[in-house]
Motif scaffolding. Sequence first.
Motif, PDB file in Angstrom:
ATOM      1  N   LEU A  46       0.846  -1.192   0.000  1.00 25.56           N
ATOM      2  CA  LEU A  46       0.000   0.000   0.000  1.00 25.56           C
ATOM      3  C   LEU A  46       0.878   1.237   0.000  1.00 25.56           C
ATOM      4  O   LEU A  46       1.845   1.316   0.759  1.00 25.56           O
ATOM      5  CB  LEU A  46      -0.886   0.027   1.246  1.00 25.56           C
TER       6      LEU A  46
ATOM      7  N   LEU B 188       0.569   4.846   1.105  1.00 28.48           N
ATOM      8  CA  LEU B 188      -0.330   5.679   1.900  1.00 28.48           C
ATOM      9  C   LEU B 188       0.153   7.111   2.035  1.00 28.48           C
ATOM     10  O   LEU B 188      -0.520   7.936   2.653  1.00 28.48           O
ATOM     11  CB  LEU B 188      -0.512   5.054   3.290  1.00 28.48           C
TER      12      LEU B 188
ATOM     13  N   THR C  12      -1.538   7.742  -3.991  1.00 27.28           N
ATOM     14  CA  THR C  12      -1.853   7.082  -2.728  1.00 27.28           C
ATOM     15  C   THR C  12      -3.021   6.121  -2.918  1.00 27.28           C
ATOM     16  O   THR C  12      -3.853   6.294  -3.813  1.00 27.28           O
ATOM     17  CB  THR C  12      -2.221   8.108  -1.641  1.00 27.28           C
ATOM     18  N   TRP C  13      -3.073   5.112  -2.044  1.00 28.27           N
ATOM     19  CA  TRP C  13      -4.168   4.142  -2.101  1.00 28.27           C
ATOM     20  C   TRP C  13      -5.505   4.828  -1.896  1.00 28.27           C
ATOM     21  O   TRP C  13      -6.503   4.499  -2.535  1.00 28.27           O
ATOM     22  CB  TRP C  13      -3.941   3.082  -1.014  1.00 28.27           C
ATOM     23  N   GLN C  14      -5.550   5.826  -1.000  1.00 38.45           N
ATOM     24  CA  GLN C  14      -6.823   6.437  -0.608  1.00 38.45           C
ATOM     25  C   GLN C  14      -7.281   7.532  -1.559  1.00 38.45           C
ATOM     26  O   GLN C  14      -8.362   8.101  -1.374  1.00 38.45           O
ATOM     27  CB  GLN C  14      -6.718   7.011   0.808  1.00 38.45           C
TER      28      GLN C  14
ATOM     29  N   LYS D  83      -3.301  -1.836   8.299  1.00 36.67           N
ATOM     30  CA  LYS D  83      -2.920  -2.065   6.898  1.00 36.67           C
ATOM     31  C   LYS D  83      -3.481  -3.381   6.387  1.00 36.67           C
ATOM     32  O   LYS D  83      -3.926  -3.477   5.233  1.00 36.67           O
ATOM     33  CB  LYS D  83      -1.397  -2.026   6.769  1.00 36.67           C
TER      34      LYS D  83
ATOM     35  N   THR E 189      -7.047  -2.896   5.620  1.00 34.53           N
ATOM     36  CA  THR E 189      -7.157  -2.134   4.368  1.00 34.53           C
ATOM     37  C   THR E 189      -6.963  -3.054   3.166  1.00 34.53           C
ATOM     38  O   THR E 189      -7.708  -2.986   2.179  1.00 34.53           O
ATOM     39  CB  THR E 189      -6.112  -1.008   4.344  1.00 34.53           C
TER      40      THR E 189
ATOM     41  N   TRP F   2      -6.485   7.253   6.730  1.00 35.14           N
ATOM     42  CA  TRP F   2      -5.123   7.245   6.162  1.00 35.14           C
ATOM     43  C   TRP F   2      -4.770   8.611   5.579  1.00 35.14           C
ATOM     44  O   TRP F   2      -3.615   9.049   5.657  1.00 35.14           O
ATOM     45  CB  TRP F   2      -4.999   6.167   5.097  1.00 35.14           C
TER      46      TRP F   2
ATOM     47  N   GLN G 188      -1.580  10.707   6.837  1.00 34.94           N
ATOM     48  CA  GLN G 188      -0.438  11.123   6.015  1.00 34.94           C
ATOM     49  C   GLN G 188      -0.269  12.643   5.982  1.00 34.94           C
ATOM     50  O   GLN G 188       0.797  13.137   5.664  1.00 34.94           O
ATOM     51  CB  GLN G 188      -0.583  10.561   4.594  1.00 34.94           C
TER      52      GLN G 188
ATOM     53  N   ASP H  95       4.422   3.660  10.075  1.00 35.96           N
ATOM     54  CA  ASP H  95       3.178   4.391  10.285  1.00 35.96           C
ATOM     55  C   ASP H  95       2.598   4.084  11.665  1.00 35.96           C
ATOM     56  O   ASP H  95       1.379   3.995  11.840  1.00 35.96           O
ATOM     57  CB  ASP H  95       2.166   4.015   9.206  1.00 35.96           C
TER      58      ASP H  95
END
Length: 987
Positions: free
Chosen positions: A625, A627, A635-637, A712, A715, A790, A794, A806
Amino acid sequence: MDISKFAEQLLTNFATLKYQGTLFADAIAKSYKYNKEHYAVDRNLVDQTMWQHIRSGIEAFLSLYAQLETYRLPFRVVELKIALVAYVLHDLHKVQELHKKVGSEYDRALEELEGLGKELCKGLDIETLPAAFLRVAAVSSLSNKLGDFSLLSGEYRWTHIYFWVKLMDKLASITSIAECQKGRTLYNLGHLLKQLLPPKLTQAMRIEFHQTQEIRGMITTLLHNGLATIMKEWGYYPWLRFGDGTLYITFKSQELPAKEVVIEHLIQMFQQTMGSRVDEVNEEDLFDRATFRCQTLAFALYSDPEDFSALFYRIFRKQSLGSKQFPEDKKDRFDAKRLKAYKVDHLAELYAKLGMNSSPSEDFREKWAFTAKYFAALQRLLQRLYKISSGEAMQMIAEYLGLTVTDILEVVPESMQSNSRRFDVAIWLSYRYLMSTRVDGYEVLQVPIEDIYLHVRQMATEFLQDKVTAERCIEIAESEMKLHEELHNYFAEEVTLSWERKRSLNLLQAKELLKPKTRSQKRICNICNRQILSGVDLVIKAPVIQDDVQVFSNRLLPKEKSVSALHWCGVCAFEYSLRQIYKMGSPGKYGASRQIHLFAVPSFQLTDHSLIELYEDLDDDFTSLNLHKSRNLPTWQMPFVEENVEVLREHLKTHFRRYHEYLQITLAERGKLPSTGDVMNAGLPGNIMLFTFHCYSNSATLVRTREEAWMKALTVALSLHTIYGFRIMVTEKAFLPLSEIKDIRYAIHLDAPPYKVAKLLGTAEERGDTDFIVPVENAKELIYRLAYLWEIHQTVHPLDYSKPTDKNISTILHQLEVHPLSGAYFFKRCCTEKNFTSPSFIRSCKQIDEYKGGAMVSLAQKIALATLALYKPSTKQDGRAHRYENLYRIIVKGIKEGRRDKESLCGAVHKRLERLKGQQLGYVPSPIDTDKVMELVNLVYDEFFSGVCNESIMKLNQKENQLADGIYFAIHLERQKEFMEKDKNQD
């Protein structure tokens, strides 16, 4: 357009088809929680989205159609296409039915159905089907089963099309092979096929299955894949693959193999699989550096002298810095106690006693270190091959090299010769070898060190030529692991065949069961409770459990952080070995890393086509991932917080693929992964899939935390569920603590997550279950919530590349638990620290407040608007919090001072506004509106102090700053909104 391409395009259109403003594919098709009170406890329902339901039915149809094509049946392709379109739309009524428990396809107007059909058929070589047929084909239990065929034209065979829709829906609704063991599932499938296929074909048709209830991991996957291969060889096509087995079909009168034949064939396939992966195995997993012994797995994989000589070469050429001081690199190797056993006082005296130079060069010492350890490994290998003592093994090496070792054996104490962790004889014999050998005519001191390595390796290869044979290696592996017998017993116990359903039982000995608790119980596996075969070498037990052990058995006394008391059967040991072969081990240091295992089962089934897709996406794959914002990767999000992607499945697949490519480039450039990071390993695709998420670290000062690893892993689990529809068990245990697939009913199951992570799942009432689960109804909401968290993390905790972890996500989770307006808190914190606040961060903070804040959010908004009606504070950075919260704090201060007269509080606010007029800290409208002042006081006093705090000063002290954060956030957003509208009007 052929039927396969048509189906592919149809699914693409379906993925973006909206119904009542939402994606139809994201609706719920099956839910374990649905109408729970009206169903039996063992009802046949597990979580499944509409996307997976529709895709499963279409792929099951395509899998069958591919087999039927070989018989050249007179199908009308256009009718099959109509059936596919009708199947996609047949469950429209469930969008309402699942939520309101009422409704049917008759709730939809025909015009509405036709409109959806036209949208679905865009870009396809077919016109939309008659809407009236959807009412015929739909299978709602709340409507007529067959509808009215008289409304349809005579252009097509509507009854034939209807049975195709029924067949697809039936196939997509089968949850497991366990359904085929009882009930009418197979009979109903056969009946539908007889309605669709000619009698000549159905007379020879046979539908069979295999089933296994247990889930172990790699063994289970290989077992299912192996049985499918065997059945193909016998003419049975693997039609549908479930988590607990596979459904096979044939249209020829085929003979079926006996179970014993199947088991023997399976064992051979397992052995071949191990041999085919030999080059993929990390040599560290095949050798114990502490004892210089090959692991039993090495004998199962290797059968050639070159294999072992190359293994020792790769192991020992990785020299440590201390090798330049060898053999004095370890202080306790020749300390006073050891020298006394040698009957000398100093190491120089020992050198003289053995006729050696007491001060060799550093270059010679490095070569000596490699050769001594290599000799020690050869010695241990000979001991295993010939079952001889350490002294006899060294005699064999010395005789081959033409050296004398008798005097060395006399000097080295017997206790040191028998110590598995010492290699004194090898140290002194290797010195003599280096002094006597020549490399291309040159002495050892005159050639490069790599040439010495290769010279010793070549010598070992020639020495082992007549000693290492395939037969002997198999004999050693079998004697120490009894792999053939263990696998035979295991398959006989676990595999059920539809034509031979008898299973063996692994009966434990009564005397073992009745033993009192002890420190060790060697005859019962502490992992799976199977009986351990007598004669199995238990040395291989320790690496199986890679976590700190507290208590793993109700039959053992607890022994903290030690696996020395635990024993396991050959099947569990073999499962561990397979994970090493398929690179599922952690890349980090033991004790500093965390591993979370994800056991995934399909929802509901896989076909060969979908299995090929899984191979393309996941076979031998590793990814992670991203993040934190970077130039290389999004980013993943990102799509969750920016709300700019409708089909999340494609984004998530792309994200994992791009991160995999990034890690591949990193490996190519550096030769290894970063020393600290995260990586997800995907096991072999099949009926069951094992994923392992590693939060790893190779530094003792960077210990990864449980909260970080679990956040994680959760996620990743939700991402895999979104992409592939897997139902997933997330656990820290290397072996799944479940015995049946049907126990994984919900989208995600979590086995004892950390408290802060468990709180994200909601209360037991909200989940509808006392277990830690994520129902399919909550999966989308939770994955968005994780994305918001997330994004906040970040922004609040930018990545420190010197400490790339993290672990501070724990502080985010803490605030989420204790602060009702945690989003506002983090926004205010960023503003105070003068950090950049992106629109996605602001959106995330708002969403988290809406999730957790409840009435406090609306109250903060009301107070903010009432404040702005009286005073528009400056948005300058310095002193912003004081200006935004000024009037609110004045009222709270008055309440704390004991003022209960609202007129007095209004007077304090009025006085403050008068002062603010001349301070140029914002705009105060004139004259001051006393009604608006009273409105603000009423909000703070009545709704906050009386309503929220129950007129308790203690609660007021607790919640004052929480509401102040919300007011700050609301005022800032309102002021920014005013500026944007002003700019828009000017334009």
